[in-house]
Motif scaffolding. Structure first.
Motif, short mmCIF file in Angstrom:
data_model
loop_
_atom_site.label_atom_id
_atom_site.label_comp_id
_atom_site.label_asym_id
_atom_site.label_seq_id
_atom_site.Cartn_x
_atom_site.Cartn_y
_atom_site.Cartn_z
N GLY A 82 0.80 -1.22 -0.05
CA GLY A 82 0.06 0.02 0.02
C GLY A 82 0.88 1.24 0.03
O GLY A 82 1.80 1.38 0.64
N TYR A 106 -2.57 5.71 0.58
CA TYR A 106 -3.85 4.86 0.46
C TYR A 106 -4.12 4.14 1.97
O TYR A 106 -5.20 4.18 2.40
CB TYR A 106 -3.57 3.80 -0.26
N ASN A 107 -2.93 3.81 2.53
CA ASN A 107 -3.11 3.31 3.85
C ASN A 107 -3.62 4.31 5.15
O ASN A 107 -4.17 3.76 6.01
CB ASN A 107 -1.66 2.63 4.23
N THR A 154 -6.04 6.41 4.86
CA THR A 154 -7.27 6.38 4.69
C THR A 154 -8.17 5.15 4.37
O THR A 154 -9.48 4.96 4.41
CB THR A 154 -7.94 7.26 3.64
N ASN A 155 -7.37 3.96 4.32
CA ASN A 155 -8.02 2.62 4.11
C ASN A 155 -7.70 1.65 5.29
O ASN A 155 -6.42 1.57 5.61
CB ASN A 155 -8.09 2.23 2.72
N TYR A 156 -8.61 1.07 6.21
CA TYR A 156 -8.39 0.15 6.99
C TYR A 156 -7.69 -1.24 6.31
O TYR A 156 -8.52 -1.62 5.45
CB TYR A 156 -9.43 -0.20 7.89
N ARG A 157 -6.64 -1.78 6.57
CA ARG A 157 -6.17 -2.84 5.86
C ARG A 157 -6.79 -4.40 6.48
O ARG A 157 -6.01 -5.46 6.35
CB ARG A 157 -4.59 -2.77 5.84
N ASP A 177 -2.59 -3.94 9.44
CA ASP A 177 -2.58 -2.60 9.31
C ASP A 177 -1.42 -1.98 9.81
O ASP A 177 -0.54 -1.03 9.32
CB ASP A 177 -3.87 -1.89 9.87
N TRP A 215 -2.82 0.40 -7.78
CA TRP A 215 -3.43 1.41 -6.70
C TRP A 215 -4.21 2.37 -7.29
O TRP A 215 -5.28 2.89 -6.37
CB TRP A 215 -2.13 2.08 -5.90
N VAL A 265 -8.58 2.61 -6.03
CA VAL A 265 -9.26 3.70 -5.82
C VAL A 265 -10.33 3.90 -6.63
O VAL A 265 -11.49 4.21 -6.21
CB VAL A 265 -8.33 4.87 -5.72
N ASP A 280 -12.62 0.37 -5.07
CA ASP A 280 -13.32 1.03 -3.88
C ASP A 280 -14.64 1.99 -4.28
O ASP A 280 -15.35 2.31 -3.51
CB ASP A 280 -12.15 2.15 -3.33
#
Length: 303
Positions: free
Chosen positions: A158, A162-163, A165-168, A174, A284, A288, A292
């Motif tokens: 990631g 991206y990381n 704002t996004n829970y992995r 994470d 990536w 998005v 997503d």
């Protein structure tokens, strides 16, 4: 751009996956590459998989470089210190350090909240993902900074944006992957006075040996997996991110990337390399704008 003949690289965690792809591409550019891991022809790690560091070293040599396999557990400081001393004695220098140690796929508990996740497995994951990188850099960096324009690549999953704002999908995962990105930024501050560069680098959806096996396909028919997972069409081979590292290592303006969080797809647009099939997957951006966003799988314009 110059080639990497005469350059010495250490790819820590090169038994399989991205590490193997990186080591092979550095070899293709002419580098001498020390490939480390725990699985050898004589001994398998707890992964209990067939890939070995000897196989990776052979791929490096076959590609045009010189592969040197060394069995190392990067959680053991004594083993890492011994490795670096060997590189110094045999080569007198280190130009490229790739921290790709991981080894936690089998202990991740996806979509399980922190209070239900195995604490033992979670803490083990953090040790494998973070402690190994810190231990390796602690011993390797004094040798690397002796040569100007040294490169440190912290492999993660990631991009920083991206990381952020996004829970992995796992608290421990994470933390592991986000921490490595920050580690690269911090290393960049420490290495800058020595004219060396540190970056965080992520592949996209990697067609590792384990991923191909999961979908029941091989590299030559990987597109068949899209029947069960349509978004797999954006995936990339391990050699693609390998070409990212080889391109960075040959860039006379390498310092422009110091401290940055980078992806294989982004760097392909800068350096012009492609994956096996001649495409340039940009995973990536696809994540998005397609995944997503809830759109149907369609890689048009993304590879």
């Amino acid at each position: 751009m110059t080639d990497l003949r005469g350059k010495i690289a250490l790819v820590a965690g090169a038994t399989r996956g991205a590490g193997r792809g990186i080591a092979t591409e550095l070899g293709a550019a002419g580098a001498t590459v020390y490939v480390t891991g725990r699985s050898t022809l004589a001994h398998r790690s707890e992964y209990d998989r067939p890939e070995t560091i000897e196989e990776t070293a052979e791929l490096v040599t076959r590609a045009g470089g010189h592969g040197i396999p060394v069995q190392v557990d990067h959680l053991d400081p004594a083993q890492v210190e011994k490795l670096v001393k060997r590189i110094e004695e045999e080569q007198g220098r280190l130009d490229i350090l790739v921290n790709d140690i991981w080894g936690a796929e089998k202990i991740i508990e996806w979509n399980v909240p922190l209070w239900e996740h195995s604490l033992e497995k979670g803490l083990r994951m953090l040790r494998l993902a973070i402690d190994t990188h810190l231990i390796t850099s602690h011993f390797a960096l004094p040798l690397l900074i002796k040569s100007k324009n040294g490169l440190v690549v912290e492999m993660t999953d990631g991009l920083a944006e991206y990381n952020a704002t996004n829970y992995r999908v796992s608290m421990f995962y994470d933390q592991a992957k986000t921490s490595v990105i920050r580690m690269a930024w911090a290393l960049a501050q420490e290495l800058k006075p020595y004219e060396c560069t540190a970056v965080a680098l992520t592949p996209g959806w990697l067609r590792s040996e384990m991923m191909l096996e999961h979908y029941g396909v091989h590299e030559d028919n990987w597109r068949d997996a899209a029947a069960n997972e349509p978004h797999f069409i954006i995936s990339e081979s391990p050699r693609y991110v390998g070409r990212s590292v080889a391109a960075l290592a040959q860039d006379p303006e390498l310092s422009r990337w110091n401290g940055r969080s980078l992806s294989s797809g982004e760097l392909a647009q800068v350096y012009g390399y492609t994956d096996y099939d001649g495409t340039q997957p940009d995973c990536w951006r696809y994540m998005v704008e397609v995944v997503d966003a809830g759109k149907p799988a369609d890689a048009e314009g993304y590879r």
